[in-house]
Scaffold this active site. Structure first.
Site, PDB file in Angstrom:
ATOM      1  N   GLY A 194       0.838  -1.204   0.000  1.00 58.62           N
ATOM      2  CA  GLY A 194       0.000   0.000   0.000  1.00 58.62           C
ATOM      3  C   GLY A 194       0.862   1.240   0.000  1.00 58.62           C
ATOM      4  O   GLY A 194       1.965   1.231  -0.541  1.00 58.62           O
ATOM      5  N   VAL A 198       0.848   4.630   5.502  1.00 60.55           N
ATOM      6  CA  VAL A 198       0.445   3.472   6.309  1.00 60.55           C
ATOM      7  C   VAL A 198       1.653   2.544   6.513  1.00 60.55           C
ATOM      8  O   VAL A 198       1.799   1.925   7.573  1.00 60.55           O
ATOM      9  CB  VAL A 198      -0.751   2.738   5.664  1.00 60.55           C
ATOM     10  CG1 VAL A 198      -1.116   1.502   6.477  1.00 60.55           C
ATOM     11  CG2 VAL A 198      -1.956   3.670   5.557  1.00 60.55           C
ATOM     12  N   GLY A 199       2.542   2.500   5.522  1.00 58.54           N
ATOM     13  CA  GLY A 199       3.764   1.702   5.673  1.00 58.54           C
ATOM     14  C   GLY A 199       4.525   2.093   6.938  1.00 58.54           C
ATOM     15  O   GLY A 199       5.021   1.242   7.682  1.00 58.54           O
ATOM     16  N   GLU A 216       5.670  -3.232   0.535  1.00 59.39           N
ATOM     17  CA  GLU A 216       5.546  -3.109  -0.923  1.00 59.39           C
ATOM     18  C   GLU A 216       4.804  -1.805  -1.174  1.00 59.39           C
ATOM     19  O   GLU A 216       3.579  -1.745  -1.101  1.00 59.39           O
ATOM     20  CB  GLU A 216       4.760  -4.312  -1.487  1.00 59.39           C
ATOM     21  CG  GLU A 216       5.478  -5.639  -1.329  1.00 59.39           C
ATOM     22  CD  GLU A 216       6.561  -5.851  -2.390  1.00 59.39           C
ATOM     23  OE1 GLU A 216       6.523  -5.165  -3.439  1.00 59.39           O
ATOM     24  OE2 GLU A 216       7.444  -6.691  -2.167  1.00 59.39           O
ATOM     25  N   CYS A 250       0.694  -0.178  -9.207  1.00 63.90           N
ATOM     26  CA  CYS A 250       1.837   0.376  -8.469  1.00 63.90           C
ATOM     27  C   CYS A 250       3.054   0.580  -9.364  1.00 63.90           C
ATOM     28  O   CYS A 250       3.834   1.490  -9.139  1.00 63.90           O
ATOM     29  CB  CYS A 250       2.192  -0.519  -7.296  1.00 63.90           C
ATOM     30  SG  CYS A 250       2.471  -2.218  -7.782  1.00 63.90           S
TER      31      CYS A 250
HETATM   32  P1  NAD Z   1      -5.416   0.890   0.819  1.00 62.19           P
HETATM   33  O1  NAD Z   1      -6.005   2.211   1.165  1.00 62.19           O
HETATM   34  O2  NAD Z   1      -6.310  -0.235   0.452  1.00 62.19           O
HETATM   35  O3  NAD Z   1      -4.495   0.502   2.048  1.00 62.19           O
HETATM   36  C1  NAD Z   1      -3.776  -0.695   2.120  1.00 62.19           C
HETATM   37  C2  NAD Z   1      -4.122  -1.384   3.427  1.00 62.19           C
HETATM   38  O4  NAD Z   1      -3.784  -0.581   4.528  1.00 62.19           O
HETATM   39  C3  NAD Z   1      -5.597  -1.722   3.561  1.00 62.19           C
HETATM   40  O5  NAD Z   1      -5.737  -3.083   3.931  1.00 62.19           O
HETATM   41  C4  NAD Z   1      -6.068  -0.795   4.635  1.00 62.19           C
HETATM   42  O6  NAD Z   1      -7.106  -1.356   5.439  1.00 62.19           O
HETATM   43  C5  NAD Z   1      -4.843  -0.557   5.469  1.00 62.19           C
HETATM   44  N1  NAD Z   1      -4.876   0.740   6.120  1.00 62.19           N
HETATM   45  C6  NAD Z   1      -5.281   1.922   5.594  1.00 62.19           C
HETATM   46  N2  NAD Z   1      -5.148   2.916   6.493  1.00 62.19           N
HETATM   47  C7  NAD Z   1      -4.625   2.356   7.616  1.00 62.19           C
HETATM   48  C8  NAD Z   1      -4.224   2.866   8.899  1.00 62.19           C
HETATM   49  N3  NAD Z   1      -4.355   4.174   9.207  1.00 62.19           N
HETATM   50  N4  NAD Z   1      -3.717   2.012   9.806  1.00 62.19           N
HETATM   51  C9  NAD Z   1      -3.582   0.702   9.499  1.00 62.19           C
HETATM   52  N5  NAD Z   1      -3.940   0.174   8.304  1.00 62.19           N
HETATM   53  C10 NAD Z   1      -4.451   0.977   7.374  1.00 62.19           C
HETATM   54  O7  NAD Z   1      -4.394   0.995  -0.381  1.00 62.19           O
HETATM   55  P2  NAD Z   1      -3.491   2.219  -0.799  1.00 62.19           P
HETATM   56  O8  NAD Z   1      -2.446   2.451   0.216  1.00 62.19           O
HETATM   57  O9  NAD Z   1      -4.347   3.367  -1.250  1.00 62.19           O
HETATM   58  O10 NAD Z   1      -2.821   1.561  -2.093  1.00 62.19           O
HETATM   59  C11 NAD Z   1      -2.245   2.346  -3.049  1.00 62.19           C
HETATM   60  C12 NAD Z   1      -0.759   2.478  -2.835  1.00 62.19           C
HETATM   61  O11 NAD Z   1      -0.195   1.178  -2.776  1.00 62.19           O
HETATM   62  C13 NAD Z   1      -0.044   3.178  -3.947  1.00 62.19           C
HETATM   63  O12 NAD Z   1       0.955   3.994  -3.426  1.00 62.19           O
HETATM   64  C14 NAD Z   1       0.574   2.030  -4.748  1.00 62.19           C
HETATM   65  O13 NAD Z   1       1.692   2.386  -5.510  1.00 62.19           O
HETATM   66  C15 NAD Z   1       0.908   1.081  -3.661  1.00 62.19           C
HETATM   67  N6  NAD Z   1       0.952  -0.274  -4.175  1.00 62.19           N
HETATM   68  C16 NAD Z   1       2.137  -0.941  -4.131  1.00 62.19           C
HETATM   69  C17 NAD Z   1       2.210  -2.216  -4.657  1.00 62.19           C
HETATM   70  C18 NAD Z   1       3.468  -2.999  -4.636  1.00 62.19           C
HETATM   71  O14 NAD Z   1       3.413  -4.191  -4.896  1.00 62.19           O
HETATM   72  N7  NAD Z   1       4.611  -2.417  -4.319  1.00 62.19           N
HETATM   73  C19 NAD Z   1       1.073  -2.811  -5.199  1.00 62.19           C
HETATM   74  C20 NAD Z   1      -0.109  -2.091  -5.191  1.00 62.19           C
HETATM   75  C21 NAD Z   1      -0.166  -0.832  -4.662  1.00 62.19           C
END
Ligand code: NAD
Length: 440
Positions: A194, A198-199, A216, A250
């Site tokens: 994600g 959040v990471g 990731e 991503c």
């Molecule tokens: P998302 O909003 O679905 O979040 C990912 C996860 O984090 C979800 O399961 C969500 O419930 C959890 N989450 C959200 N907020 C949280 C918090 N405050 N505390 C704890 N957990 C929380 O997805 P996203 O982040 O919008 O995804 C998009 C991003 O992910 C982009 O930056 C994209 O580039 C990246 N991405 C990376 C890859 C990869 O393989 N490297 C793949 C897909 C997406």
């Protein structure tokens, strides 16, 4: 928020840990059986999953199979074919002071109970491909699908327990409160896909228990187009990579760097290609997806005037539709260049030459992917040597992640750790050092 099990996260983790402690997940037979069951889940319920992906993201069935269902089946098949070989203990030479009869090797141990947190953009693949690796390595797994892809989350929460060992694999649905509750538990590994904000939350929570983490993440993946390349080929490959899943990938090409002369010809080629791929009105194309929600639609709409629209530019909030759009005459500090786009907008930024392109890339966060279209081996080699990115694609965007024997992951701001194929075994195992010296 709905939860697939009535249990509290702490009870789920305790239950899985109890199973893990019995040793049930360790034999390779259990692992391969789970992988075969997961494969059956995908092949027997492909239509249901494709329907869920259409509901969440307007994905066409072709795209759903290619990038999520069949993708994961291929990952399973590759793992089943090679697992024995990947798990084989690896001998290590023993130094002379330990004597001739001493031997040493490494063996892969499972980690224990791992947490997989998935995002919404490839909501099936990005939950299930890490699950494949975690199971193949002999772990119990808590899988947390994204609440922003609710139909897919519901489908996975129904299907996974119907096929897999429920004592060792649990799905916990939900959003921030549920994920926060999960992150308060002790895991043996956390695998998060994600965004970087959040990471950081995940990494802080993991620090409490010294839990290893794979992140990731994303970022702005640049494309460099050199002078003298066949721009019809470049435009075709770029557009297919960029506009897949309406740009919500991503590793999608985020922006293009090229010299001013090439930019003019590339613009014309992209206009032709986009019209050829999606027709005069892409809103009616069955192959073109939609933006995940209104928040992202509004964010992307605000980026549409970051340059001159060469093609696209249209949008419809009620349908969460944004046309495949190419922007030209984009300044390096325009809004569209300040954040990961994660949508169907492709800006072209001009630079005088290769040196300037390399500087431009190195002045910014290390991207998840970098793509180079260049006939000159010297140019390709220079970019490979002088830049850092999670992956590097020469001549074809996105495809490196379909090579099961390549590690998939980021570097710096785009993440840490990697997976796919044998790299998933590395990620979800502990490589234990063993020395043996006979007693007599
Ligand atoms: P998302 O909003 O679905 O979040 C990912 C996860 O984090 C979800 O399961 C969500 O419930 C959890 N989450 C959200 N907020 C949280 C918090 N405050 N505390 C704890 N957990 C929380 O997805 P996203 O982040 O919008 O995804 C998009 C991003 O992910 C982009 O930056 C994209 O580039 C990246 N991405 C990376 C890859 C990869 O393989 N490297 C793949 C897909 C997406």
């Amino acid at each position: 928020m709905k939860q697939s099990t009535p249990e509290r996260p702490s009870d789920v983790v305790a239950r899985l840990r109890a199973t893990y402690r019995t040793g049930r997940t360790k034999p390779v037979e259990w692992r391969t059986d789970q992988l075969r069951r997961l494969r059956a889940m995908l092949t027997e319920n492909g239509a249901d999953l494709a329907a869920a992906l259409r509901a969440d993201l307007g994905k066409s069935a072709t795209e759903a199979y290619r990038t999520e269902i069949d993708f994961t089946v291929r990952e399973i098949d590759h793992t089943l074919e090679h697992l024995d070989e990947w798990l084989r203990p690896e001998p290590a030479p023993v130094p002379a002071h330990l004597g001739d009869d001493a031997t040493a090797w490494t063996q892969y141990d499972p980690l224990g109970v791992v947490l997989v947190i998935a995002p919404w953009n490839y909501p099936a693949q990005l939950l299930l491909a890490p699950l494949v690796g975690a199971l193949a390595a002999g772990n119990a797994v808590v899988a947390k699908p994204s609440e922003l892809a609710p139909a897919t989350s519901t489908a996975l929460a129904r299907l996974i327990p119907a096929y897999l060992d429920t004592d060792a694999v649990a799905v916990v649905e939900g959003g921030i409160p549920e994920t926060t509750a999960l992150l308060a538990e002790r895991f043996d590994h956390i695998f998060y896909t994600g965004n970087g904000t959040v990471g950081r939350i995940v990494l802080r929570a993991a620090a409490e228990y010294l839990t290893p983490v794979t992140l990731e993440l994303g970022g702005k993946s640049p494309v460099f187009v050199d002078r003298g390349t066949d721009l019809d080929v470049v435009a075709d490959r770029l557009a297919r990579g960029k506009f897949l899943n309406a740009g919500q990938t991503c590793v999608a090409p985020d922006y293009v760097l090229t010299d001013p002369e090439t930019a003019v010809a590339l613009e014309a080629a992209l206009v032709r290609v986009v019209e050829g791929l999606y027709g005069a009105d892409p809103a009616t194309s069955p192959e073109y997806g939609r933006i995940v929600n209104e928040r992202h639609f509004d964010r992307l709409s605000a980026l549409l005037d970051s340059g001159r629209v060469a093609v696209g530019g249209g949008s419809d909030r009620a349908d969460k539709y944004i046309a495949p759009t190419v922007l030209v005459d984009v300044e390096p500090d325009a809004p569209v260049m300040r954040e990961e786009i994660f949508g169907p907008i492709l800006p072209i930024v001009t630079v005088p030459d290769l040196d300037a392109a390399i500087t431009f890339i190195n002045d910014r966060d290390k991207p998840l992917a970098l793509y180079v279209f260049a006939e000159s081996a010297g140019t390709r080699d220079r970019i490979a040597a002088e830049t850092s990115s999670g992956g590097l694609g020469h001549g074809l965007p996105l495809a490196h992640l379909t090579v099961s024997d390549l590690p998939f992951g980021g570097v710096g701001e785009s993440g840490m750790g990697s997976y796919h194929g044998r790299y998933s075994i590395e990620t979800f195992s502990h490589r234990k050092a063993v020395l043996a010296k006979p007693l007599s």
